[in-house]
Design a protein around this motif. Sequence first.
Motif, PDB file in Angstrom:
ATOM      1  N   ALA A   1       0.823  -1.217   0.000  1.00 47.80           N
ATOM      2  CA  ALA A   1       0.000   0.000   0.000  1.00 47.80           C
ATOM      3  C   ALA A   1       0.853   1.261   0.000  1.00 47.80           C
ATOM      4  O   ALA A   1       0.532   2.240  -0.694  1.00 47.80           O
ATOM      5  CB  ALA A   1      -0.946  -0.003   1.197  1.00 47.80           C
ATOM      6  N   LYS A   2       1.945   1.261   0.750  1.00 48.02           N
ATOM      7  CA  LYS A   2       2.801   2.455   0.826  1.00 48.02           C
ATOM      8  C   LYS A   2       3.428   2.758  -0.534  1.00 48.02           C
ATOM      9  O   LYS A   2       3.468   3.914  -0.969  1.00 48.02           O
ATOM     10  CB  LYS A   2       3.885   2.237   1.881  1.00 48.02           C
ATOM     11  CG  LYS A   2       4.767   3.451   2.126  1.00 48.02           C
ATOM     12  CD  LYS A   2       5.774   3.197   3.225  1.00 48.02           C
ATOM     13  CE  LYS A   2       6.668   4.422   3.445  1.00 48.02           C
ATOM     14  NZ  LYS A   2       7.682   4.172   4.501  1.00 48.02           N
TER      15      LYS A   2
ATOM     16  N   ARG B   1       0.715   4.066  -2.960  1.00 45.83           N
ATOM     17  CA  ARG B   1       0.360   5.472  -2.704  1.00 45.83           C
ATOM     18  C   ARG B   1       1.444   6.411  -3.211  1.00 45.83           C
ATOM     19  O   ARG B   1       1.157   7.497  -3.724  1.00 45.83           O
ATOM     20  CB  ARG B   1       0.134   5.691  -1.213  1.00 45.83           C
ATOM     21  CG  ARG B   1      -1.116   5.001  -0.680  1.00 45.83           C
ATOM     22  CD  ARG B   1      -1.261   5.168   0.817  1.00 45.83           C
ATOM     23  NE  ARG B   1      -2.233   4.217   1.344  1.00 45.83           N
ATOM     24  CZ  ARG B   1      -2.059   3.464   2.417  1.00 45.83           C
ATOM     25  NH1 ARG B   1      -0.922   3.541   3.099  1.00 45.83           N
ATOM     26  NH2 ARG B   1      -2.993   2.642   2.826  1.00 45.83           N
ATOM     27  N   SER B   2       2.699   6.002  -3.052  1.00 46.58           N
ATOM     28  CA  SER B   2       3.810   6.819  -3.554  1.00 46.58           C
ATOM     29  C   SER B   2       3.739   6.947  -5.071  1.00 46.58           C
ATOM     30  O   SER B   2       3.936   8.040  -5.626  1.00 46.58           O
ATOM     31  CB  SER B   2       5.137   6.191  -3.133  1.00 46.58           C
ATOM     32  OG  SER B   2       6.230   6.908  -3.666  1.00 46.58           O
TER      33      SER B   2
ATOM     34  N   VAL C   1       0.991   6.558  -7.023  1.00 48.07           N
ATOM     35  CA  VAL C   1      -0.189   7.347  -7.402  1.00 48.07           C
ATOM     36  C   VAL C   1       0.053   8.835  -7.137  1.00 48.07           C
ATOM     37  O   VAL C   1      -0.309   9.690  -7.951  1.00 48.07           O
ATOM     38  CB  VAL C   1      -1.450   6.853  -6.653  1.00 48.07           C
ATOM     39  CG1 VAL C   1      -2.635   7.769  -6.932  1.00 48.07           C
ATOM     40  CG2 VAL C   1      -1.783   5.424  -7.063  1.00 48.07           C
ATOM     41  N   GLY C   2       0.693   9.143  -6.003  1.00 48.78           N
ATOM     42  CA  GLY C   2       1.010  10.548  -5.699  1.00 48.78           C
ATOM     43  C   GLY C   2       1.908  11.170  -6.750  1.00 48.78           C
ATOM     44  O   GLY C   2       1.708  12.309  -7.177  1.00 48.78           O
TER      45      GLY C   2
ATOM     46  N   SER D   1      -6.705   6.169  -8.199  1.00 48.09           N
ATOM     47  CA  SER D   1      -6.667   6.878  -6.911  1.00 48.09           C
ATOM     48  C   SER D   1      -7.765   6.398  -5.968  1.00 48.09           C
ATOM     49  O   SER D   1      -7.693   6.648  -4.761  1.00 48.09           O
ATOM     50  CB  SER D   1      -6.820   8.384  -7.134  1.00 48.09           C
ATOM     51  OG  SER D   1      -5.759   8.900  -7.905  1.00 48.09           O
TER      52      SER D   1
ATOM     53  N   MET E   1      -6.452   3.522  -3.046  1.00 48.18           N
ATOM     54  CA  MET E   1      -5.240   3.734  -2.269  1.00 48.18           C
ATOM     55  C   MET E   1      -5.324   3.125  -0.866  1.00 48.18           C
ATOM     56  O   MET E   1      -4.303   2.896  -0.231  1.00 48.18           O
ATOM     57  CB  MET E   1      -4.905   5.226  -2.194  1.00 48.18           C
ATOM     58  CG  MET E   1      -4.374   5.771  -3.502  1.00 48.18           C
ATOM     59  SD  MET E   1      -3.339   7.209  -3.334  1.00 48.18           S
ATOM     60  CE  MET E   1      -4.551   8.487  -3.168  1.00 48.18           C
ATOM     61  N   GLN E   2      -6.517   2.902  -0.361  1.00 50.37           N
ATOM     62  CA  GLN E   2      -6.666   2.346   0.982  1.00 50.37           C
ATOM     63  C   GLN E   2      -6.214   0.881   1.036  1.00 50.37           C
ATOM     64  O   GLN E   2      -5.426   0.505   1.907  1.00 50.37           O
ATOM     65  CB  GLN E   2      -8.129   2.461   1.449  1.00 50.37           C
ATOM     66  CG  GLN E   2      -8.353   2.135   2.918  1.00 50.37           C
ATOM     67  CD  GLN E   2      -7.684   3.119   3.841  1.00 50.37           C
ATOM     68  OE1 GLN E   2      -7.535   4.287   3.504  1.00 50.37           O
ATOM     69  NE2 GLN E   2      -7.242   2.653   5.004  1.00 50.37           N
TER      70      GLN E   2
ATOM     71  N   PRO F   1      -4.945  -1.438  -1.909  1.00 52.04           N
ATOM     72  CA  PRO F   1      -4.663  -1.779  -3.321  1.00 52.04           C
ATOM     73  C   PRO F   1      -4.311  -3.256  -3.496  1.00 52.04           C
ATOM     74  O   PRO F   1      -3.646  -3.858  -2.645  1.00 52.04           O
ATOM     75  CB  PRO F   1      -3.470  -0.884  -3.661  1.00 52.04           C
ATOM     76  CG  PRO F   1      -2.778  -0.686  -2.344  1.00 52.04           C
ATOM     77  CD  PRO F   1      -3.858  -0.646  -1.311  1.00 52.04           C
TER      78      PRO F   1
END
Length: 357
Positions: free
Chosen positions: A270-271, A274-275, A277-278, A298, A301-302, A304
């Motif tokens: 997940a981390k 998120r990186s 997608v950001g 997006s 993100m919770q 994935p």
Amino acid sequence: MEEEMKAIEKNETWEITDLPEGKNAIGLKWVFKTKFANDGSILKHKARLVAKGYAQQYGIDFEETFSPVARFETVRLILALAAQLQWMVYQFDVKSTFLNGELHEEVYVAQPEGFEKGNETKVYKLRKALYGLKQAPRAWYSKIDGYLQKNGYTRSENEPTLYVKKEGKSDLIIICLYVDDIIYTSSSSSLLNKFKSQMMHEFEMSDMGLLHYFLGLEVSQVEDGVFLSQRKYANDLLNKFGMSNCKPAATPMNLNEKLQLQDGAEMADAKLFRSLVGGLIYLTNTRPDIAFSVGVISRFMQEPSKIHFGAAKRILRYVAGTMEYGIWYTKVVNFRLCGFTDSDWAGSLDDRKNIST
């Protein structure tokens, strides 16, 4: 480090004193950074003296901390306007920005490592802000905002970092702030020169000339328009996720692909997701062609899954094959603002709602 100390002393940022009873001195540390140009070459090496702001206590050595910064929509609007009116956009870089902000709170800091003066029990009482202080950005914004408004520049009601000044019937200058970076454009060379001389007299600044690189945006100003891209940022993003040599994809998403929250696939990191997608969200500032695809991934993100991660990597593969893409602003004769929208029918596999674009 010596240059940083000279800038602090020149700016009369502090005065050496004894620490009053009941007061705490905030520690300082040195931070070193290499700044790069838009082509990846080294621009300069920088040493910054930073206060350990995490030791500050609300109501004792800081109060309000919020400071506005320019939105990317504002930056793009200025560039589009400059292309339409055939103006050139210029850039300033304020040296030691936060050292200009005046403090209203009573703040003490320890002597910096390697530059102690005499008695090491002495501390510095700050007159102006230091990098790392929680209120430093707000102090700088208050300083520059007060100066610009005092000199006749009108602040936008909707964008507090955008300033406009009119002279005569048609002369106009537009200024946009993003912390220590200032971009400006004008219809009048006299207004430009006047603004430049005023700012360089009031603050220590670097005149960067024509705008070429701003917050990761690469700006190319030519006679018939302005081209905005993020080629270096996209390349860094591919390198970060080990996809610099990947096989390019023709489209950012598979045709008719529909993602859902519970797809039965193994969970992804997940981390890391998120990186990724950001990073892609930041890339949409000059790549509207991936905006919809990035918006879709997006939503996950919770929690994935590997399928969601694969969809995100598919976008990276598309970016790898379209590195030269960006936004082209040019002068148009008959200007019309057009918008497009579309919606499917119960396209969401999770709640059967319509998906709009």
